[in-house]
Scaffold this active site. Structure first.
Site, PDB file in Angstrom:
ATOM      1  N   ASP A 371       0.828  -1.209   0.000  1.00  0.00           N
ATOM      2  CA  ASP A 371       0.000   0.000   0.000  1.00  0.00           C
ATOM      3  C   ASP A 371       0.868   1.268   0.000  1.00  0.00           C
ATOM      4  O   ASP A 371       1.979   1.263   0.532  1.00  0.00           O
ATOM      5  CB  ASP A 371      -0.878  -0.022   1.258  1.00  0.00           C
ATOM      6  CG  ASP A 371      -1.816   1.158   1.321  1.00  0.00           C
ATOM      7  OD1 ASP A 371      -2.726   1.224   0.481  1.00  0.00           O
ATOM      8  OD2 ASP A 371      -1.641   2.028   2.203  1.00  0.00           O
ATOM      9  N   GLU A 400       1.526  -0.469  -4.862  1.00  0.00           N
ATOM     10  CA  GLU A 400       0.489   0.481  -5.261  1.00  0.00           C
ATOM     11  C   GLU A 400       1.174   1.768  -5.729  1.00  0.00           C
ATOM     12  O   GLU A 400       1.846   2.432  -4.946  1.00  0.00           O
ATOM     13  CB  GLU A 400      -0.447   0.808  -4.104  1.00  0.00           C
ATOM     14  CG  GLU A 400      -1.552   1.761  -4.557  1.00  0.00           C
ATOM     15  CD  GLU A 400      -2.241   2.498  -3.418  1.00  0.00           C
ATOM     16  OE1 GLU A 400      -3.397   2.901  -3.586  1.00  0.00           O
ATOM     17  OE2 GLU A 400      -1.608   2.676  -2.359  1.00  0.00           O
TER      18      GLU A 400
END
Ligand code: CA
Length: 656
Positions: A371, A400
């Site tokens: 993330d 990400e």
């Protein structure tokens, strides 16, 4: 990535952006923070305390429950050195002793807060497995903390990595299915109620709910599951999404237990489904025990008043970037309740890396989705990836990268030679550039560089990557408006998008519910995180079964299933070479081909019928005379021209 927006608390600068509602069209140039959220939707309920914006001091708090992280380790790891953190009341000046065959105490690290000790141990390859105490003594008083060395797992199907042979399904565990209502409310945790009518409350979904529906996913053709974060998020509000971790070593009890998570991974592997864990290095929840009782002032990045990151990833590689912009991008906070971790602190860096190795070894997962990858310290992330791949060479990881522009995105991948002197060691990224391109192709008018040309140009830039086939391709995700809404619920465009997803290069990923036409705009993100209908006892309809789906939903489900299973059984769509032709008049044609098969994909993005002469494609068509539509099974002669209805895509397996 997810954010807790609290407009009423924002500085003037952000009030402006927050009051701008997101429009239901694609706005690829906007950074996430600018997309805004109507504050009426996200009022923090009464009684929830305001977060601490100022400096947090490392003054010792009372520890009610001592802990040892990691709770156990294994003999025979690539890296023999581990660091054990002990957290207890005022232990900073105790003497540490460890007496166990094959274990050497190499160093004891003290920090500003005397409630912590960080103990470096070297575990020999012939160390004895079993339990033993770590002893702390002072003035004749001894405290013992249990530790354990285990045998490594040796089963053959563990840790397979994911690749372009896979079809990934992303789901949010709180919103997929409630398989165990007994864990909905856990006494003593902050959010002690569920409310399915409120998008930011917990809804009760859990790991058992996922396990109960593995048959459904296998039937659909899914071969890998990406589950949004499952570690404990014991936060007062909006804890359902999982991105504010409060205990790195424990599955949130409302989802299940560590044991059940391991069972889920084993069950998935038994069914030919791999598992991707979602992890966060950038921040934690402000109720994390090590934020509530901070080890040292430099454990997190601190500001005298709340300071938000710029969300401007280009500052990391911009040759003209100011130091101030660089610093604020990496060090300022992602959101109020999410303190920004300082990975440059070697004790914290080791803590995070070790935790990630622990989960791989403990549960046997196959991949990490990382993330907010652009926000942590980049040197640390490069060392982290190296450490993970040294332990597990077959493991896959993807970052990400919610950024704009292929060079910016590609700079985050390994061995790209774009950033001098820097190698991220990161195998892959979430391909946001291809996401923007395919959404624009199907939602905007055609032009020299617009519409479907964006897809062509984006793929033409794949020379930027060492291996673009490792990238994860998607039409939407948990932060983005659902694809069916983005293309204005046009069923032909929807099928075109799915067709592209499952036939272009890379690892296709589908967000849960796409297969049953779930829709909504991400304004705010809670709206695209609906409960899967039928995931809860008593739901009005159960869309896990064909009987519970409408005719149109069944048609969509069957379409996805047909394509996904064709892809699953035909290597040509997994690893076959991609050859694309320059789009003309809104029609885009490409081929996937290997020694055995050739698949032709032709996409008409116009609202008109397209008559496409085939002579342009002779270099790939030459030996073929027929095409079999892999969805309908219809076989026909190729002839000189192909006629495509408006907004439709045809996928043909070519025949001699
Ligand atoms: Ca539950």
């Amino acid at each position: 990535m997810t954010r807790i927006f609290v407009c009423m608390l924002l500085s003037c600068l952000f009030v402006i952006s927050c009051t701008n509602k997101v429009t239901p069209t694609l706005e690829p140039e906007k950074e996430p923070q600018e997309q805004g959220i109507p504050d009426a939707e996200i009022k923090i309920p009464p009684g929830v305390e305001k977060p601490n914006y100022g400096i947090i001091e490392p003054t010792p708090k009372t520890v009610n429950q001592s802990r040892v992280d990691p709770p156990f380790w294994w003999v025979g790891m690539y890296n023999p050195e581990i660091q054990v953190m002990i957290h207890d009341n005022i232990i900073g000046d105790y003497t540490v002793t460890v007496d166990h065959p094959g274990v050497t105490l190499t160093k004891v690290n003290k920090v500003e807060n005397p409630n912590y000790l960080f103990i470096d141990l070297t575990i020999s390859n012939v160390a004895k497995t079993g339990k033993f105490p770590i002893k702390l003594t002072r003035n004749g008083t001894t405290k013992e903390y249990p530790f354990e060395l285990r045998q490594r797992y040796r089963t053959t199907n563990r840790i397979q990595g994911i690749s372009d042979k896979d079809f990934v399904y992303l789901l949010m565990p709180d919103r997929f299915s409630n398989g165990d209502p007994s864990n909905d409310i856990v006494p003593g945790m902050y959010q002690d109620q569920i409310n399915r009518d409120r998008m930011y409350y917990r809804h009760g979904g859990d790991l058992q709910g996922i396990i109960n529906h593995l048959d459904y996913l296998k039937d659909l053709g899914v071969t890998a599951l990406w589950i949004n974060p499952v570690q404990e998020n014991d936060q007062p509000y909006e804890s359902y999404h999982g991105y504010a971790i409060t205990d790195h070593y424990m599955i949130d009890r409302r989802f299940g237990t560590n044991k059940l998570y391991k069972e889920l991974v084993d069950k998935c592997h038994d069914m030919g489904i791999k598992v991707v864990m979602d992890i966060i290095h950038n921040h934690v929840g402000d109720k994390h025990f090590f934020i509530q009782d901070l080890p040292s002032k430099d454990w997190i990045h601190q500001y005298s008043a709340f300071t938000r990151t710029t969300y401007r990833a280009p500052t990391l590689m911009d040759p003209y970037a100011s130091e101030a912009d660089k610093e604020r991008m990496s060090d300022a906070w992602f959101d109020y309740h999410m303190p920004d971790l300082n990975q440059k602190n070697p004790l914290l860096g080791k803590y995070l890396t070790q935790n990630n190795i622990w989960w791989i070894e403990f549960s046997g997962i196959d991949s990490y989705r990382v993330d907010t990858y652009a926000y942590p310290d980049q040197e640390y992330m490069a060392e982290w990836a190296k450490a993970i791949l040294q332990e597990y060479p077959n493991f896959h990881m993807f970052a990400e990268t919610w950024v704009h522009g292929s060079p910016i995105q590609a700079q985050f991948t390994q061995n790209n030679n774009l950033r001098e002197g820097y190698n991220s060691n990161m195998p892959a990224v979430t391909d946001f550039q291809l996401y923007y391109a395919i959404n624009e192709a199907l939602d905007r008018n055609q032009g020299w560089t617009e519409g479907i040309a964006r897809v062509y140009f984006t793929l033409a830039k794949d020379f930027l990557y060492e291996d673009p086939t490792r990238n994860v391709v998607f039409l939407d995700n948990h932060d983005l408006s659902r694809f069916y809404s983005m293309i204005k619920e046009n069923d032909d465009k929807f099928k075109s998008g799915i067709s592209f997803l499952l036939t272009t290069r890379g690892i296709p990923m589908m967000y849960y519910g796409t297969e049953i036409l779930l829709k909504n705009y991400s304004d705010p993100d809670g709206k695209v995180r609906q409960d899967f209908p039928g995931g809860w006892t008593g739901d009005v309809s159960n869309k896990f079964t064909s009987a519970g789906r409408s005719e149109k939903e069944n048609e969509t489900f069957e379409f996805v299933k047909k394509l996904a299973n064709y892809r699953k059984n035909n290597e040509v769509l997994q690893t076959g070479r991609l050859t694309q032709f320059v789009p003309e008049d809104g029609v885009y044609t490409y081929f996937r081909h290997n020694q055995q098969k050739t698949v032709m994909v032709m996409m008409n993005t116009h609202n008109n019928i397209a008559n496409v002469a085939l002579d342009r494609f002779q270099e790939r068509l030459s030996t073929f005379s027929k095409g079999e539509n892999i969805v309908s099974g219809e076989v026909f002669d190729l002839g000189k021209e192909m006629v495509l209805p408006p907004n439709q895509t045809v996928i043909l397996e070519l025949k001699k």
